[in-house]
Scaffold this motif. Structure first.
Motif, mmCIF file in Angstrom:
data_model
loop_
_atom_site.group_PDB
_atom_site.id
_atom_site.type_symbol
_atom_site.label_atom_id
_atom_site.label_comp_id
_atom_site.label_asym_id
_atom_site.label_seq_id
_atom_site.Cartn_x
_atom_site.Cartn_y
_atom_site.Cartn_z
ATOM 1 N N PHE A 148 40.145 25.592 43.258
ATOM 2 C CA PHE A 148 40.223 25.647 41.795
ATOM 3 C C PHE A 148 41.626 26.085 41.394
ATOM 4 N N SER A 149 42.544 25.119 41.419
ATOM 5 C CA SER A 149 43.954 25.396 41.122
ATOM 6 C C SER A 149 44.619 24.081 40.770
ATOM 7 N N PHE A 150 45.906 24.134 40.457
ATOM 8 C CA PHE A 150 46.677 22.904 40.304
ATOM 9 C C PHE A 150 46.862 22.282 41.698
ATOM 10 N N PHE A 151 47.002 20.970 41.724
ATOM 11 C CA PHE A 151 47.133 20.159 42.939
ATOM 12 C C PHE A 151 48.117 20.734 43.965
ATOM 13 N N PRO B 53 46.244 32.716 48.211
ATOM 14 C CA PRO B 53 45.504 32.981 46.978
ATOM 15 C C PRO B 53 46.334 32.558 45.756
ATOM 16 N N VAL B 54 45.658 32.121 44.720
ATOM 17 C CA VAL B 54 46.338 31.725 43.474
ATOM 18 C C VAL B 54 45.953 32.742 42.400
ATOM 19 N N HIS B 55 46.932 33.303 41.719
ATOM 20 C CA HIS B 55 46.640 34.241 40.618
ATOM 21 C C HIS B 55 46.409 33.370 39.377
ATOM 22 N N GLU C 205 51.334 34.127 48.300
ATOM 23 C CA GLU C 205 50.784 34.130 46.932
ATOM 24 C C GLU C 205 51.268 32.915 46.147
ATOM 25 N N ASP C 206 50.347 32.257 45.467
ATOM 26 C CA ASP C 206 50.746 31.265 44.462
ATOM 27 C C ASP C 206 50.727 32.000 43.123
ATOM 28 N N ALA C 207 51.932 32.438 42.707
ATOM 29 C CA ALA C 207 52.068 33.233 41.480
ATOM 30 C C ALA C 207 52.629 32.359 40.351
ATOM 31 N N ALA C 208 52.427 31.038 40.459
ATOM 32 C CA ALA C 208 53.025 30.090 39.505
ATOM 33 C C ALA C 208 52.670 30.422 38.058
ATOM 34 N N GLN C 209 51.466 30.988 37.847
ATOM 35 C CA GLN C 209 51.004 31.216 36.475
ATOM 36 C C GLN C 209 51.052 32.692 36.100
ATOM 37 N N ALA C 210 51.694 33.514 36.906
ATOM 38 C CA ALA C 210 51.446 34.957 36.737
ATOM 39 C C ALA C 210 52.693 35.831 36.779
ATOM 40 N N SER D 26 63.945 24.559 43.121
ATOM 41 C CA SER D 26 63.857 23.446 42.176
ATOM 42 C C SER D 26 62.525 23.315 41.428
ATOM 43 N N SER D 27 61.450 23.878 41.935
ATOM 44 C CA SER D 27 60.153 23.804 41.227
ATOM 45 C C SER D 27 59.173 24.766 41.892
ATOM 46 N N GLY D 28 58.033 24.961 41.260
ATOM 47 C CA GLY D 28 56.990 25.792 41.861
ATOM 48 C C GLY D 28 56.412 25.123 43.095
ATOM 49 N N THR D 29 56.337 23.808 43.066
ATOM 50 C CA THR D 29 55.814 23.061 44.221
ATOM 51 C C THR D 29 56.734 23.268 45.421
ATOM 52 N N ASP D 30 58.048 23.142 45.191
ATOM 53 C CA ASP D 30 59.002 23.370 46.284
ATOM 54 C C ASP D 30 58.960 24.828 46.736
ATOM 55 N N PHE E 264 56.698 31.112 42.627
ATOM 56 C CA PHE E 264 56.580 31.092 41.162
ATOM 57 C C PHE E 264 57.007 29.723 40.646
ATOM 58 N N SER E 265 56.426 29.331 39.512
ATOM 59 C CA SER E 265 56.857 28.106 38.826
ATOM 60 C C SER E 265 57.419 28.500 37.461
ATOM 61 N N PHE E 266 58.504 27.834 37.084
ATOM 62 C CA PHE E 266 59.053 28.036 35.729
ATOM 63 C C PHE E 266 58.975 26.746 34.934
ATOM 64 N N THR F 63 55.827 25.044 30.439
ATOM 65 C CA THR F 63 54.686 25.678 29.750
ATOM 66 C C THR F 63 54.284 27.019 30.370
ATOM 67 N N LYS F 64 54.969 27.440 31.428
ATOM 68 C CA LYS F 64 54.584 28.703 32.072
ATOM 69 C C LYS F 64 55.021 29.893 31.200
ATOM 70 N N ASN F 65 54.464 31.084 31.484
ATOM 71 C CA ASN F 65 54.801 32.234 30.617
ATOM 72 C C ASN F 65 56.281 32.614 30.729
HETATM 73 C C1 LIG Z 1 48.853 27.331 40.266
HETATM 74 C C2 LIG Z 1 50.056 26.443 40.340
HETATM 75 N N1 LIG Z 1 50.655 26.231 41.519
HETATM 76 C C3 LIG Z 1 51.751 25.457 41.624
HETATM 77 C C4 LIG Z 1 52.300 24.851 40.537
HETATM 78 C C5 LIG Z 1 53.471 23.938 40.736
HETATM 79 O O1 LIG Z 1 54.580 24.287 39.975
HETATM 80 P P1 LIG Z 1 55.642 23.179 39.474
HETATM 81 O O2 LIG Z 1 54.981 22.373 38.417
HETATM 82 O O3 LIG Z 1 56.784 24.001 38.962
HETATM 83 O O4 LIG Z 1 56.035 22.359 40.658
HETATM 84 C C6 LIG Z 1 51.732 25.051 39.275
HETATM 85 C C7 LIG Z 1 52.308 24.511 38.033
HETATM 86 O O5 LIG Z 1 52.251 23.489 37.575
HETATM 87 C C8 LIG Z 1 50.563 25.853 39.177
HETATM 88 O O6 LIG Z 1 49.970 26.062 37.992
#
Ligand SMILES: Cc1ncc(COP(=O)(O)O)c(C=O)c1O
Length: 323
Positions: free
Chosen positions: A80-83, A130-132, A156-161, A54-58, A180-182, A185-187
């Motif tokens: 240094f990443s998203f919350f 690690p976050v890419h 891996e947090d590949a949400a942006q990659a 359902s989301s990158g967070t999930d 991964f997150s879709f 605004t993601k690529n």
């Molecule tokens: C590095 C990173 N991790 C996790 C997330 C969470 O993804 P989402 O917004 O799809 O829940 C994001 C995106 O916002 C992100 O940029």
């Protein structure tokens, strides 16, 4: 900052047909549209399993929980990443331990991770996340030093990659499990919230499938407390269309990044790093890496200079700081 309609316009017909097909079949949650996307994404990324959610967070929470990370465990990650990189660790019941980043890449510094692993909390650490960041894969010395040496799980947090690579391996297949997150605004983007877990482990994949459906292996038999974290059919259908174009879009981003680089350099604004004094430090690609430039982020000592390129072009100081 980003005009989403520019990508929609040329794909409109194809996307409307894909959405129409979901309406025809009424497969709104998981089902064939998501299964088709998962198969195509796994093939493209070179991994055994891709699981829509359902989301990158999930996806981050599912990845951690499926890998067996929970109460009593510590997970090292970047500040240094998203919350969500940290909140997913806490949501899994584990403790987040922050290691510093490498200023040249903005990604986790393996030396800082090593220092934590060898320190008093080292024993408690079960995983490293690690976050890419910005589409740049974490450098290869990270994967050489951290995973195999310390026998830790790499999440891996590949949400942006999506589509980024390191030494010929796509992100999502570098650690034991990846998220991964879709987000739109993601690529690679859905038309709403959506995410994905990838892994080469059959066991982790089986647990992700169970956890994303309220802990069910058999309908209405709840083996564990999972969550409702399934991907919608509409998102699967839309993502399947966009998968056909993502490699070209990533290459176009790389061409734009090269152009920024050439223009900043030709204008005499680029400085040697790692910390800027007056000009700007341009982002660069790590050795063996293929950056997908989710964002192009130069660093400047002065936020106003970074925002106002007119002011920046008037700056005459070129001496790098020794900080
Ligand atoms: C590095 C990173 N991790 C996790 C997330 C969470 O993804 P989402 O917004 O799809 O829940 C994001 C995106 O916002 C992100 O940029």
């Amino acid at each position: 900052m980003l005009d989403l309609k520019r990508q929609y316009a040329p794909l409109q017909q194809e996307l409307l047909e894909a959405v129409g097909q979901v309406l025809e079949t009424q497969q709104f949650i998981l089902g064939e549209p998501v299964a088709a996307f998962e198969k195509a994404a796994a093939e493209q990324l070179g991994v055994a399993h891709a699981l829509g959610c359902s989301s990158g967070t999930d996806a981050l929470w599912l990845a951690l929980a499926a890998a067996g990370i929970g109460p009593g465990d510590a997970v090292v990650t970047t500040p240094f990443s998203f919350f969500a990189s940290v909140s997913a660790i806490l949501r899994a019941g584990a403790t987040a331990v922050l290691a510093d980043i490498d200023p040249a890449t903005f990604n986790l510094d393996p030396k800082a991770v090593d220092a934590i692993l060898e320190g008093p909390r080292g024993q408690q650490v079960k995983a490293v996340l690690p976050v890419h960041l910005y589409g740049q894969p974490v450098a290869s010395d990270f994967f050489r030093r951290i995973g195999p040496v310390h026998a830790l799980t790499i999440v891996e947090d590949a949400a942006q990659a999506y589509g980024a690579e390191l030494d010929g391996v796509k992100v999502g297949g570098l650690g034991q499990v990846a998220a991964f997150s879709f987000y739109p605004t993601k690529n690679l983007s859905a038309a709403g919230d959506a995410g994905m877990v990838t892994t080469n482990s059959d066991q982790i994949a089986e647990r992700v499938k169970m956890l994303r459906q309220h802990g069910m292996r058999r309908r209405y038999h709840h083996d564990e407390i999972g969550w409702n974290a399934r991907m919608d059919g509409f998102q699967g259908a839309i993502l399947s269309v966009k998968l056909k174009y993502i490699a070209g879009w990533n290459n176009a981003r790389r061409a734009v990044a090269e152009r920024y680089h050439a223009l900043f350099t030709a204008a005499g604004l680029a400085e040697a790093g790692p910390y800027p004094s007056c000009g700007i430090i341009l982002p660069h690609e790590v050795a063996g890496g293929k950056h997908v430039w989710h964002q192009y982020v130069p660093s400047s000592p002065n936020a106003k200079l970074a925002r106002k390129s007119t002011t920046l072009s008037r700056c005459t100081c070129r001496k790098p700081s020794n900080r």
